[in-house]
Design a protein around this motif. Structure first.
Motif, PDB file in Angstrom:
ATOM      1  N   PHE A  90       6.501  -2.035  -6.830  1.00  0.00           N
ATOM      2  CA  PHE A  90       5.888  -2.666  -5.388  1.00  0.00           C
ATOM      3  C   PHE A  90       7.026  -3.345  -4.981  1.00  0.00           C
ATOM      4  N   PRO A  91       8.271  -3.753  -5.680  1.00  0.00           N
ATOM      5  CA  PRO A  91       9.432  -4.169  -4.756  1.00  0.00           C
ATOM      6  C   PRO A  91      10.299  -3.680  -3.818  1.00  0.00           C
ATOM      7  N   THR A  92      10.575  -2.295  -4.992  1.00  0.00           N
ATOM      8  CA  THR A  92      11.287  -1.094  -4.191  1.00  0.00           C
ATOM      9  C   THR A  92      10.822  -0.505  -3.496  1.00  0.00           C
ATOM     10  N   LEU A  93       9.320  -0.028  -3.645  1.00  0.00           N
ATOM     11  CA  LEU A  93       8.526   0.706  -2.642  1.00  0.00           C
ATOM     12  C   LEU A  93       8.471  -0.059  -1.177  1.00  0.00           C
ATOM     13  N   GLN A  94       7.902  -1.555  -1.127  1.00  0.00           N
ATOM     14  CA  GLN A  94       8.496  -2.674   0.198  1.00  0.00           C
ATOM     15  C   GLN A  94       9.318  -2.292   0.443  1.00  0.00           C
ATOM     16  N   ASN A  95      10.702  -2.164   0.151  1.00  0.00           N
ATOM     17  CA  ASN A  95      12.023  -2.535   0.913  1.00  0.00           C
ATOM     18  C   ASN A  95      12.328  -1.122   0.976  1.00  0.00           C
ATOM     19  N   SER A 107       8.742   7.671   5.879  1.00  0.00           N
ATOM     20  CA  SER A 107       9.003   6.202   6.491  1.00  0.00           C
ATOM     21  C   SER A 107       7.420   5.822   5.908  1.00  0.00           C
ATOM     22  N   VAL A 108       6.357   6.844   5.591  1.00  0.00           N
ATOM     23  CA  VAL A 108       5.150   6.371   5.453  1.00  0.00           C
ATOM     24  C   VAL A 108       4.758   5.683   4.763  1.00  0.00           C
ATOM     25  N   VAL A 109       5.532   5.395   3.500  1.00  0.00           N
ATOM     26  CA  VAL A 109       5.249   5.007   1.822  1.00  0.00           C
ATOM     27  C   VAL A 109       6.133   3.189   2.375  1.00  0.00           C
ATOM     28  N   LYS A 110       7.442   3.213   2.508  1.00  0.00           N
ATOM     29  CA  LYS A 110       7.398   1.859   2.963  1.00  0.00           C
ATOM     30  C   LYS A 110       6.254   1.341   3.600  1.00  0.00           C
ATOM     31  N   SER A 111       5.142   1.577   5.060  1.00  0.00           N
ATOM     32  CA  SER A 111       4.999   0.813   5.751  1.00  0.00           C
ATOM     33  C   SER A 111       2.931   1.246   4.953  1.00  0.00           C
ATOM     34  N   VAL A 112       2.738   2.266   3.779  1.00  0.00           N
ATOM     35  CA  VAL A 112       1.186   1.426   2.589  1.00  0.00           C
ATOM     36  C   VAL A 112       1.946   0.424   2.392  1.00  0.00           C
ATOM     37  N   PHE A 113       2.923  -0.096   1.340  1.00  0.00           N
ATOM     38  CA  PHE A 113       3.338  -0.886   0.313  1.00  0.00           C
ATOM     39  C   PHE A 113       3.537  -2.034   0.826  1.00  0.00           C
ATOM     40  N   GLU A 114       3.574  -2.510   2.200  1.00  0.00           N
ATOM     41  CA  GLU A 114       4.001  -3.577   3.023  1.00  0.00           C
ATOM     42  C   GLU A 114       2.777  -4.044   2.661  1.00  0.00           C
ATOM     43  N   PRO A 231      -4.556  -4.286   6.801  1.00  0.00           N
ATOM     44  CA  PRO A 231      -3.859  -3.402   5.820  1.00  0.00           C
ATOM     45  C   PRO A 231      -4.539  -2.255   5.434  1.00  0.00           C
ATOM     46  N   MET A 232      -6.121  -2.483   4.458  1.00  0.00           N
ATOM     47  CA  MET A 232      -6.345  -1.610   3.507  1.00  0.00           C
ATOM     48  C   MET A 232      -7.403  -0.444   4.493  1.00  0.00           C
ATOM     49  N   PRO A 233      -8.217  -0.303   5.271  1.00  0.00           N
ATOM     50  CA  PRO A 233      -8.586   0.695   5.871  1.00  0.00           C
ATOM     51  C   PRO A 233      -6.693   1.499   6.422  1.00  0.00           C
ATOM     52  N   TYR A 234      -5.340   0.988   7.076  1.00  0.00           N
ATOM     53  CA  TYR A 234      -4.350   1.654   6.976  1.00  0.00           C
ATOM     54  C   TYR A 234      -4.254   2.517   6.080  1.00  0.00           C
ATOM     55  N   LEU A 235      -4.114   1.585   4.661  1.00  0.00           N
ATOM     56  CA  LEU A 235      -3.617   2.273   3.774  1.00  0.00           C
ATOM     57  C   LEU A 235      -4.618   3.838   3.558  1.00  0.00           C
ATOM     58  N   LEU A 236      -6.046   3.165   3.423  1.00  0.00           N
ATOM     59  CA  LEU A 236      -7.094   4.745   3.807  1.00  0.00           C
ATOM     60  C   LEU A 236      -6.683   5.512   4.480  1.00  0.00           C
ATOM     61  N   GLY A 237      -6.433   5.364   6.178  1.00  0.00           N
ATOM     62  CA  GLY A 237      -6.481   5.935   6.976  1.00  0.00           C
ATOM     63  C   GLY A 237      -5.184   7.108   6.789  1.00  0.00           C
ATOM     64  N   VAL A 238      -3.908   7.154   5.765  1.00  0.00           N
ATOM     65  CA  VAL A 238      -2.714   7.522   5.923  1.00  0.00           C
ATOM     66  C   VAL A 238      -3.155   8.066   4.782  1.00  0.00           C
ATOM     67  N   GLU A 248       3.052  14.498   8.852  1.00  0.00           N
ATOM     68  CA  GLU A 248       3.932  13.425   9.034  1.00  0.00           C
ATOM     69  C   GLU A 248       2.651  12.782  10.340  1.00  0.00           C
ATOM     70  N   PRO A 249       1.858  12.343   9.113  1.00  0.00           N
ATOM     71  CA  PRO A 249       0.665  11.071  10.019  1.00  0.00           C
ATOM     72  C   PRO A 249       1.503  10.405  11.092  1.00  0.00           C
ATOM     73  N   ARG A 250       1.230  10.073  12.681  1.00  0.00           N
ATOM     74  CA  ARG A 250       1.025   9.428  13.141  1.00  0.00           C
ATOM     75  C   ARG A 250      -0.218   8.194  13.474  1.00  0.00           C
ATOM     76  N   PHE A 251       0.188   8.051  12.663  1.00  0.00           N
ATOM     77  CA  PHE A 251      -0.285   6.710  12.125  1.00  0.00           C
ATOM     78  C   PHE A 251       0.165   5.507  11.974  1.00  0.00           C
ATOM     79  N   PHE A 252       0.041   4.260  12.772  1.00  0.00           N
ATOM     80  CA  PHE A 252       0.698   3.572  12.457  1.00  0.00           C
ATOM     81  C   PHE A 252      -0.071   1.906  12.102  1.00  0.00           C
ATOM     82  N   HIS A 253       0.672   0.589  11.229  1.00  0.00           N
ATOM     83  CA  HIS A 253       0.117  -0.112  10.982  1.00  0.00           C
ATOM     84  C   HIS A 253       0.531  -1.250  12.158  1.00  0.00           C
ATOM     85  N   GLY A 254      -0.307  -1.890  12.867  1.00  0.00           N
ATOM     86  CA  GLY A 254      -0.015  -2.571  13.769  1.00  0.00           C
ATOM     87  C   GLY A 254      -1.529  -3.152  14.731  1.00  0.00           C
TER      88      GLY A 254
END
Length: 490
Positions: A90-95, A107-114, A231-238, A248-254
């Motif tokens: 977790f710490p590695t993927l979040q950073n 970059s989606v991997v970091k977005s998912v685990f943040e 965050p959870m729907p975002y992870l499901l959506g990605v 390369e999903p143009r699916f952003f967390h924000g």
């Protein structure tokens, strides 16, 4: 592995873990594991086609190198597994180090685990859950199909974990809306409150039949854009988009509402917008300040309607799910938005839906609004979708299905006024002048309301006595028949 056995087995495992509390956490725990499993399968494809491919995930943390149990006694479990997941994975993927040149596929991997969480406290149960997921073989077509069903079931379960109007939109609704909007390859379809990606995957399904060559396939992968705040729907959506071959999903967390709407450039607008915004929620004053004063509202859904006005391209098309409150609401923002939809855009169709479409998770009655950025509306067609024959309501076990829109489809292509048996309009056209004269009240062609006569206490008692006497007489009659039969036999 059957769908039922996967769902029940995963629930059983996590219910035994003291760290996982409730369905929302069980779903969140399961989906980050599923994401890594799916991502590893996608990376295997990318490696096959590109010998120079390098994963953004350090080798020791790739699913294939720690999650797979080869039944040789070497697989990590218990406290060792928990320490690895909590203190390394977790710490590695979040950073993960990313910059403006990092492909979205990485970059989606970091977005998912943040914003993901590891809830489980029992490393042995965590290993059991991982092994269960590994029983899904992505190289086997039948299991790929089964996983699609499993994932769809998980998305439906997200409904019960949602609040403030945040829930999974029934596939029948997303498919129907995309079908009516009819996006074509080369057009961009956006959802600014994308949730688990239902409208986007319905778009991909719609476009799939248009793909004939490699260039078409690339256009297919670039055809959807989404933003999700939670965050959870975002992870499901990605994960959903990865499963649909959007590499390369143009699916952003924000939060789509965080930017001043006046700042959007032409290249940030879309040909097609389809969405079911959250309603019942509220935004801070700083967010409301991103909109003109006439559109500022305490209702989140209103702000999303305003956002669409600024992000729909000239001659673009939009479809949006909105509650009844938007149709009849007379607050300044609602009235101003409806006036804008009529005078500056072409609001042309409103489909009324039964109140139970989202049952049992919410009883809010919803509507589908279709409009275009093509000039002023000449008027609006309304159509009421009634419950199918034999249905008292839609439910979890009897959900709305695609075929329940068939009458609406037939009407859409051959529009006409329809009056039902008790004189209420089921479908009707109202001119722009009529709607303006009604101060933009769009609560038209609604569902007939049952009228109940209110009796006085004396009348109520008399009616009760009469009905009881009638029932007693029927009972006495049946008893007399039984006694007569017994007398004959004796």
């Amino acid at each position: 592995m059957s769908l039922g056995s996967f769902i029940s087995s995963s629930r059983k495992i996590m219910r035994g873990d003291a760290g996982v509390d409730g369905d929302a956490q069980r779903i969140a725990q399961l989906v980050w594991l599923l994401f890594l499993k799916v991502y590893d399968a996608k990376e295997a494809e990318w490696e096959f086609h590109d010998e120079h491919f390098r994963s953004i995930i350090p080798e020791r943390l790739r699913w294939r190198n720690w999650a797979v149990d080869h039944r040789d006694g070497e697989a990590s479990t218990g406290d060792e597994l928990l320490t690895f997941v909590n203190e390394d994975l977790f710490p590695t993927l979040q950073n993960l180090p990313i910059d403006s040149t990092t492909p979205l596929s990485k970059s989606v991997v970091k977005s998912v685990f943040e914003d993901s969480n590891q809830y489980m406290k029992d490393g042995i149960l965590l290993r059991q859950l991982i092994n269960l997921i590994n029983e899904i073989d992505f190289d086997d077509f039948s299991d790929r199909h089964a996983f699609g069903e499993i994932y769809e079931t998980l998305l439906k379960q997200l409904q019960s974990a949602g609040s403030s109007g945040e829930f999974y939109t029934p596939r029948a609704v997303t498919d129907f809306m995309i079908e009516r909007l009819n996006p074509r390859l080369g057009e961009q379809v956006a959802d600014f409150a994308a949730g688990t990606g239902g409208f986007l995957t319905s778009t991909l399904k719609h476009l799939d039949s248009q793909v004939e060559n490699i260039a078409d396939r690339e256009a297919y992968r670039q055809s959807v854009f989404g933003i999700e705040k939670k965050p959870m729907p975002y992870l499901l959506g990605v994960t959903n988009l990865l499963l649909h071959d959007v590499e390369e999903p143009r699916f952003f967390h924000g939060n789509s509402l965080d930017r001043n709407v006046r700042d959007y450039r032409e290249d940030e607008k879309f040909q097609v917008i389809a969405m079911n915004p959250p309603y019942g929620g509220t935004e801070q004053d700083s967010v409301k300040a991103n909109f003109p004063a006439s559109f500022r509202s305490s209702e989140t859904a209103d702000l999303f309607v305003a956002l669409i006005l600024y992000r729909l391209r000239k001659n673009g098309r939009a479809g949006i799910v909105l509650p009844d409150g938007f149709l009849f609401g007379d607050e300044n923002a609602k009235t101003n938005l409806k006036q804008r939809l009529m005078e500056d855009l072409n609001l042309h169709t409103i489909i009324r839906l039964p109140g139970s479409v989202f049952a049992p998770y919410t009883s809010i009655t919803t509507n589908l609004l279709f409009f275009e950025n093509s000039g002023a509306s000449k008027g609006v067609w309304f159509y009421r979708v009634d419950l199918p024959e034999g249905y008292k309501a839609f439910s979890k076990t009897k959900p709305m299905l695609s075929e329940h829109f068939d009458d609406c489809r037939e009407w859409w292509d051959n529009r006409r006024e329809i009056i039902d048996g008790d004189g209420n309009p089921k479908a009707k056209f109202f001119s722009a002048a009529e709607i303006a004269e009604g101060n933009y009240d769009l609560d038209l062609c609604g569902y007939p309301q049952e009228v109940h006569e209110v009796l006085s206490p004396e009348e109520t008692i008399a009616e009760y006595k009469a009905k009881r006497a009638e029932l007693d007489a029927k009972i006495d009659e049946q008893i007399a028949r039984i006694e007569a039969l017994l007398a004959v036999k004796s």
